[in-house]
Design an enzyme around this catalytic site. Structure first.
Site, PDB file in Angstrom:
ATOM      1  CG  PHE A  98      48.713  27.063  71.980  1.00 24.59           C
ATOM      2  CD1 PHE A  98      49.858  27.403  72.678  1.00 24.59           C
ATOM      3  CD2 PHE A  98      47.481  27.291  72.568  1.00 24.59           C
ATOM      4  CE1 PHE A  98      49.782  27.956  73.951  1.00 24.59           C
ATOM      5  CE2 PHE A  98      47.386  27.838  73.836  1.00 24.59           C
ATOM      6  CZ  PHE A  98      48.550  28.172  74.523  1.00 24.59           C
ATOM      7  N   GLY A  99      49.070  22.757  70.884  1.00 23.02           N
ATOM      8  CA  GLY A  99      48.347  21.615  71.409  1.00 23.02           C
ATOM      9  C   GLY A  99      48.703  21.394  72.861  1.00 23.02           C
ATOM     10  CB  ILE A 129      53.644  19.699  73.671  1.00 23.60           C
ATOM     11  CG1 ILE A 129      53.553  18.176  73.681  1.00 23.60           C
ATOM     12  CG2 ILE A 129      55.072  20.153  73.977  1.00 23.60           C
ATOM     13  CD1 ILE A 129      54.293  17.511  72.527  1.00 23.60           C
ATOM     14  NE  ARG A 175      56.829  12.782  63.691  1.00 17.40           N
ATOM     15  CZ  ARG A 175      56.525  12.419  64.930  1.00 17.40           C
ATOM     16  NH1 ARG A 175      57.120  13.029  65.955  1.00 17.40           N
ATOM     17  NH2 ARG A 175      55.629  11.478  65.154  1.00 17.40           N
ATOM     18  CD  GLU A 195      64.074  11.668  64.301  1.00  9.94           C
ATOM     19  OE1 GLU A 195      63.476  10.666  64.770  1.00  9.94           O
ATOM     20  OE2 GLU A 195      63.836  12.820  64.686  1.00  9.94           O
ATOM     21  CG  HIS A 229      62.504  11.387  68.202  1.00 13.76           C
ATOM     22  ND1 HIS A 229      62.013  11.339  66.924  1.00 13.76           N
ATOM     23  CD2 HIS A 229      61.443  11.691  68.994  1.00 13.76           C
ATOM     24  CE1 HIS A 229      60.704  11.593  66.937  1.00 13.76           C
ATOM     25  NE2 HIS A 229      60.335  11.810  68.183  1.00 13.76           N
TER      26      HIS A 229
END
Length: 329
Positions: free
Chosen positions: A160-161, A163, A242, A271, A290
């Site tokens: 819950f930052g 973004i 991630r 990736e 990504h």
């Protein structure tokens, strides 16, 4: 990743009257805009692969992630030379060497991608509207296919930052119920967002679960066979954080047995994925490379953040969003 906790917020830096000399890996277009916004500073454009050492007059570095091979190299002699500030292009710190993050003052790009990534997630959850199935290309396909409304469904946020908060506000405006889980126990601070008791609780109540937590040892494979067993049947899983947060083989089993109805993935492990990887062709997976943060607005936000950091140093203060190595972001 190990290293000392950076406590710099409590200790302002000395005021610097010397001219800023910025070495930038952010690209020619960004560098040109920075020169226009701050004609008093010198900007040296660097390639994406750094050659050490930097010129001694450089005191600020705008840095991009490095390859796995470079991350394993030893700290170069004399580091950090004349640097007093490093601004990362990313929020996460897992794609940089540990020594690179310990000194000088290093800051992340926290917050700059909140709007484009939250928009991407909203586009992903429209999968529930079954638009692809309802699309017709000839008269014989004329048929009625029901689909639920987004309003009334539950959006779960693991993290819950910036973004997560941007996404919560947008989802609430669309009538979704929002539940969130984060490491900090401080109040969530957005009216209408419910706090989940645990990841299992979040999984059990979410129609759409969005992973927006940092990639750290504590979050590695948080989504695994055990936790997916607690998921609400028909879960839609979205990962914009991630790839390390998901045990991909456990996800494959959950997709195949129907516990997870669909997965929207912008990140994977590794990736890029190797040719022939099952995620490329699975009918219940939507995969993007990504790229969920890639937008013109992201560059605007990143430029504004760099300018604020330069202004803070001019005032004898520290730029915002210093790396905390104990927390891993």
């Amino acid at each position: 990743m190990t290293g000392p906790l950076l406590h710099h917020r409590a200790h302002p830096v000395a005021r610097h009257s010397a001219r800023h000399v910025v070495a930038s890996q952010f690209g020619a277009e960004f560098d040109a805009r920075l020169r226009t916004a701050r004609p008093d500073i010198e900007v040296l454009s660097l390639p994406r692969t750094l050659e050490w050492p930097l010129p001694p007059e450089v005191n600020t570095l705008l840095a991009v992630p490095v390859s796995a091979a470079l991350r394993n190299r030893d700290e170069p002699s004399g580091w950090p030379w004349g640097l007093r500030w490093v601004q990362l292009i990313s929020i996460g710190i897992d794609n940089y060497p540990a020594w690179f993050l310990r000194r000088p003052h290093v800051t992340t790009a926290y917050g700059v991608s909140a709007q484009p990534i939250s928009d991407y997630v909203l586009a992903c959850i429209q999968h529930a509207l079954r638009l692809r199935e309802r699309t017709i290309q000839e008269a014989a396909q004329w048929r009625q296919i029901p689909a639920p409304t987004l309003a009334g469904s539950t959006l779960g946020l693991f993290g819950f930052g910036a973004i997560g908060q941007a996404l919560a506000r947008k989802a609430l405006a669309l009538g979704l119920r929002v539940r969130a889980l984060r490491k900090s126990r401080t109040p969530l601070g957005i009216e209408g967002v419910e706090e989940a008791e645990s990841l299992q609780d979040l999984l059990a109540h979410s129609d759409h679960l969005v992973l927006v937590a940092p990639g750290t040892p504590a979050t590695r494979h948080a989504i695994n066979a055990q936790t997916l067993a607690q998921a609400k049947p028909g879960l839609h899983l979205v990962n914009v954080s991630r790839g390390s947060l998901i045990d991909q083989e456990a996800l494959r089993a959950a997709l195949d047995d129907g516990r997870v109805a669909f997965a929207s993935l912008d990140v994977t492990e590794p990736e890029p994925l190797p040719d022939g990887h099952w995620l490329f062709q699975h009918p219940k997976v939507q995969l993007t490379p990504h790229s969920c943060a890639n937008s013109p607005q992201l560059k605007d936000a990143l430029l504004a953040k760099v300018l604020r950091g330069l202004e803070a140093i001019d005032r004898g203060e520290l730029p915002a969003d210093l790396v905390d190595l104990e927390r891993g972001y």
